[in-house]
Motif scaffolding. Structure first.
Motif, PDB file in Angstrom:
ATOM      1  N   MET A   4      67.530  34.835  24.875  1.00  9.66           N
ATOM      2  CA  MET A   4      68.494  34.336  25.885  1.00  9.66           C
ATOM      3  C   MET A   4      67.885  33.235  26.803  1.00  9.66           C
ATOM      4  SD  MET A   4      70.330  37.540  28.321  1.00  9.66           S
ATOM      5  CE  MET A   4      70.887  38.211  26.622  1.00  9.66           C
ATOM      6  N   SER A   5      68.895  32.450  27.478  1.00 12.80           N
ATOM      7  CA  SER A   5      68.150  31.520  28.132  1.00 12.80           C
ATOM      8  C   SER A   5      68.152  32.301  29.641  1.00 12.80           C
ATOM      9  CB  SER A   5      69.112  30.402  28.455  1.00 12.80           C
ATOM     10  OG  SER A   5      70.426  30.909  29.027  1.00 12.80           O
ATOM     11  N   ASP A   6      67.199  31.347  30.498  1.00 15.60           N
ATOM     12  CA  ASP A   6      66.836  31.772  31.980  1.00 15.60           C
ATOM     13  C   ASP A   6      68.386  31.763  32.671  1.00 15.60           C
ATOM     14  OD1 ASP A   6      64.475  32.250  31.563  1.00 15.60           O
ATOM     15  OD2 ASP A   6      63.865  30.253  32.200  1.00 15.60           O
ATOM     16  N   HIS A   7      69.267  30.770  32.366  1.00  9.39           N
ATOM     17  CA  HIS A   7      70.512  30.839  32.874  1.00  9.39           C
ATOM     18  C   HIS A   7      71.580  32.127  32.792  1.00  9.39           C
ATOM     19  CE1 HIS A   7      73.838  28.444  34.786  1.00  9.39           C
ATOM     20  NE2 HIS A   7      74.423  28.690  33.691  1.00  9.39           N
ATOM     21  N   ALA A   8      71.404  32.477  31.619  1.00 10.83           N
ATOM     22  CA  ALA A   8      72.180  33.707  31.450  1.00 10.83           C
ATOM     23  C   ALA A   8      71.588  34.895  31.978  1.00 10.83           C
ATOM     24  CB  ALA A   8      72.241  34.139  29.861  1.00 10.83           C
ATOM     25  N   MET A   9      70.308  34.920  32.581  1.00 10.30           N
ATOM     26  CA  MET A   9      69.930  36.064  33.316  1.00 10.30           C
ATOM     27  C   MET A   9      69.903  35.931  34.705  1.00 10.30           C
ATOM     28  SD  MET A   9      68.373  37.889  30.775  1.00 10.30           S
ATOM     29  CE  MET A   9      67.229  38.945  31.593  1.00 10.30           C
ATOM     30  N   MET A  10      70.579  34.885  35.315  1.00 12.35           N
ATOM     31  CA  MET A  10      70.819  34.970  36.672  1.00 12.35           C
ATOM     32  C   MET A  10      71.657  36.100  37.138  1.00 12.35           C
ATOM     33  SD  MET A  10      71.529  31.009  37.095  1.00 12.35           S
ATOM     34  CE  MET A  10      70.348  29.375  36.859  1.00 12.35           C
ATOM     35  N   SER A  11      71.401  36.321  38.437  1.00  8.88           N
ATOM     36  CA  SER A  11      72.445  37.028  39.272  1.00  8.88           C
ATOM     37  C   SER A  11      73.425  36.263  39.443  1.00  8.88           C
ATOM     38  CB  SER A  11      71.580  37.802  40.424  1.00  8.88           C
ATOM     39  OG  SER A  11      71.377  36.802  41.436  1.00  8.88           O
ATOM     40  N   THR A  12      74.433  36.882  40.253  1.00  6.81           N
ATOM     41  CA  THR A  12      75.723  36.024  40.703  1.00  6.81           C
ATOM     42  C   THR A  12      75.313  35.267  41.827  1.00  6.81           C
ATOM     43  OG1 THR A  12      77.173  37.964  39.956  1.00  6.81           O
ATOM     44  CG2 THR A  12      78.020  36.457  41.890  1.00  6.81           C
ATOM     45  N   ASP A  13      74.435  35.824  42.852  1.00 11.05           N
ATOM     46  CA  ASP A  13      73.817  34.883  44.070  1.00 11.05           C
ATOM     47  C   ASP A  13      73.079  33.669  43.422  1.00 11.05           C
ATOM     48  OD1 ASP A  13      75.133  36.729  45.578  1.00 11.05           O
ATOM     49  OD2 ASP A  13      73.121  37.362  46.370  1.00 11.05           O
ATOM     50  N   GLU A  14      72.388  34.018  42.361  1.00  5.20           N
ATOM     51  CA  GLU A  14      71.423  32.737  41.992  1.00  5.20           C
ATOM     52  C   GLU A  14      72.235  31.918  41.114  1.00  5.20           C
ATOM     53  OE1 GLU A  14      67.258  35.071  40.786  1.00  5.20           O
ATOM     54  OE2 GLU A  14      68.957  35.272  39.330  1.00  5.20           O
ATOM     55  N   ARG A  15      73.282  32.338  40.477  1.00  2.00           N
ATOM     56  CA  ARG A  15      74.226  31.569  39.824  1.00  2.00           C
ATOM     57  C   ARG A  15      75.022  30.788  40.732  1.00  2.00           C
ATOM     58  NH1 ARG A  15      75.638  31.502  34.784  1.00  2.00           N
ATOM     59  NH2 ARG A  15      74.787  33.432  34.478  1.00  2.00           N
ATOM     60  N   LEU A  16      75.535  31.096  41.939  1.00  5.32           N
ATOM     61  CA  LEU A  16      76.324  30.461  42.866  1.00  5.32           C
ATOM     62  C   LEU A  16      75.358  29.423  43.433  1.00  5.32           C
ATOM     63  CD1 LEU A  16      78.261  33.170  44.512  1.00  5.32           C
ATOM     64  CD2 LEU A  16      79.269  31.574  43.082  1.00  5.32           C
ATOM     65  N   ALA A  17      74.090  29.797  43.788  1.00  5.75           N
ATOM     66  CA  ALA A  17      73.255  28.687  44.525  1.00  5.75           C
ATOM     67  C   ALA A  17      72.902  27.954  43.388  1.00  5.75           C
ATOM     68  CB  ALA A  17      71.835  29.588  44.836  1.00  5.75           C
ATOM     69  N   TYR A  18      72.692  28.170  42.346  1.00  8.80           N
ATOM     70  CA  TYR A  18      72.436  27.005  41.290  1.00  8.80           C
ATOM     71  C   TYR A  18      73.472  26.131  41.016  1.00  8.80           C
ATOM     72  CZ  TYR A  18      71.848  24.780  36.738  1.00  8.80           C
ATOM     73  OH  TYR A  18      71.694  23.974  35.566  1.00  8.80           O
ATOM     74  N   MET A  19      74.836  26.555  41.164  1.00  8.39           N
ATOM     75  CA  MET A  19      76.012  25.562  40.980  1.00  8.39           C
ATOM     76  C   MET A  19      76.017  24.759  42.480  1.00  8.39           C
ATOM     77  SD  MET A  19      78.823  27.846  39.177  1.00  8.39           S
ATOM     78  CE  MET A  19      78.891  28.915  40.208  1.00  8.39           C
ATOM     79  N   ALA A  20      75.810  25.329  43.343  1.00  8.60           N
ATOM     80  CA  ALA A  20      76.018  24.760  44.741  1.00  8.60           C
ATOM     81  C   ALA A  20      74.997  23.564  44.977  1.00  8.60           C
ATOM     82  CB  ALA A  20      75.755  25.599  45.912  1.00  8.60           C
ATOM     83  N   GLU A  21      73.684  23.968  44.153  1.00 12.60           N
ATOM     84  CA  GLU A  21      72.850  22.767  44.327  1.00 12.60           C
ATOM     85  C   GLU A  21      72.783  21.651  43.447  1.00 12.60           C
ATOM     86  OE1 GLU A  21      70.163  22.943  46.510  1.00 12.60           O
ATOM     87  OE2 GLU A  21      70.082  24.977  47.265  1.00 12.60           O
ATOM     88  N   HIS A  22      73.467  22.182  42.155  1.00 10.63           N
ATOM     89  CA  HIS A  22      73.818  21.043  41.422  1.00 10.63           C
ATOM     90  C   HIS A  22      74.787  20.029  41.769  1.00 10.63           C
ATOM     91  CE1 HIS A  22      74.396  19.539  37.192  1.00 10.63           C
ATOM     92  NE2 HIS A  22      75.823  19.426  37.634  1.00 10.63           N
ATOM     93  N   ILE A  23      75.837  20.734  42.521  1.00 14.57           N
ATOM     94  CA  ILE A  23      77.002  20.090  43.005  1.00 14.57           C
ATOM     95  C   ILE A  23      76.468  18.880  44.374  1.00 14.57           C
ATOM     96  CG2 ILE A  23      79.259  19.758  44.446  1.00 14.57           C
ATOM     97  CD1 ILE A  23      79.616  22.579  43.030  1.00 14.57           C
ATOM     98  N   LEU A  24      75.613  19.511  45.019  1.00 11.87           N
ATOM     99  CA  LEU A  24      74.635  18.807  45.957  1.00 11.87           C
ATOM    100  C   LEU A  24      74.206  17.725  45.536  1.00 11.87           C
ATOM    101  CD1 LEU A  24      73.344  21.517  48.254  1.00 11.87           C
ATOM    102  CD2 LEU A  24      74.707  19.467  49.217  1.00 11.87           C
ATOM    103  N   ARG A  25      73.400  17.830  44.346  1.00 13.18           N
ATOM    104  CA  ARG A  25      72.675  16.856  43.890  1.00 13.18           C
ATOM    105  C   ARG A  25      73.602  15.467  43.165  1.00 13.18           C
ATOM    106  NH1 ARG A  25      69.889  20.905  41.537  1.00 13.18           N
ATOM    107  NH2 ARG A  25      70.807  20.958  39.383  1.00 13.18           N
ATOM    108  N   ASN A  26      74.822  15.783  42.743  1.00 16.38           N
ATOM    109  CA  ASN A  26      75.926  14.880  42.212  1.00 16.38           C
ATOM    110  C   ASN A  26      76.302  14.047  43.580  1.00 16.38           C
ATOM    111  OD1 ASN A  26      75.950  15.400  39.601  1.00 16.38           O
ATOM    112  ND2 ASN A  26      76.997  17.284  39.968  1.00 16.38           N
ATOM    113  N   PHE A  27      76.438  14.611  44.719  1.00 16.77           N
ATOM    114  CA  PHE A  27      76.663  13.890  45.888  1.00 16.77           C
ATOM    115  C   PHE A  27      75.500  13.060  46.827  1.00 16.77           C
ATOM    116  CE2 PHE A  27      80.615  16.811  45.683  1.00 16.77           C
ATOM    117  CZ  PHE A  27      81.397  15.727  45.265  1.00 16.77           C
ATOM    118  N   ALA A  28      74.215  13.225  46.126  1.00 16.34           N
ATOM    119  CA  ALA A  28      73.175  13.047  46.905  1.00 16.34           C
ATOM    120  C   ALA A  28      72.999  11.726  47.232  1.00 16.34           C
ATOM    121  CB  ALA A  28      71.860  13.403  46.248  1.00 16.34           C
ATOM    122  N   THR A  29      73.609  10.788  46.455  1.00 18.94           N
ATOM    123  CA  THR A  29      73.485   9.194  46.903  1.00 18.94           C
ATOM    124  C   THR A  29      74.363   8.948  48.277  1.00 18.94           C
ATOM    125  OG1 THR A  29      75.449   8.948  45.609  1.00 18.94           O
ATOM    126  CG2 THR A  29      73.242   8.731  44.533  1.00 18.94           C
TER     127      THR A  29
END
Length: 81
Positions: free
Chosen positions: A1-26
């Protein structure tokens, strides 16, 4: 099982927000925060937005300061309905 599948809801929301932020970083941090809050406001489910807003000021939640700013902004500007 991947680490991503083991994330809590809070960790998943944080992960997604950080990913979106990186896309707009420029755009620079302030604009990335604004664009990320807008994106989340438009596309996340109301329950996800409500949880993200609640996470903004909780100690111990794994968020960067930029992600905390996004979640705070979301709470200020977006109706959570």
């Amino acid at each position: 099982m991947s680490d991503h599948a083991m994330m809590s809801t809070d960790e998943r929301l944080a992960y997604m927000a950080e990913h979106i932020l990186r896309n707009f970083a420029t755009r620079g941090e302030d604009e990335a925060i604004e664009a990320t809050a807008e994106h989340i406001g438009l596309y996340w489910d109301p329950s996800m937005k409500a949880r993200a807003t609640a996470m903004a000021d909780e100690p111990g939640v794994p968020l960067s300061e930029a992600a905390r700013a996004v979640f705070r902004r979301l709470g200020e500007e977006q109706p959570l309905t």
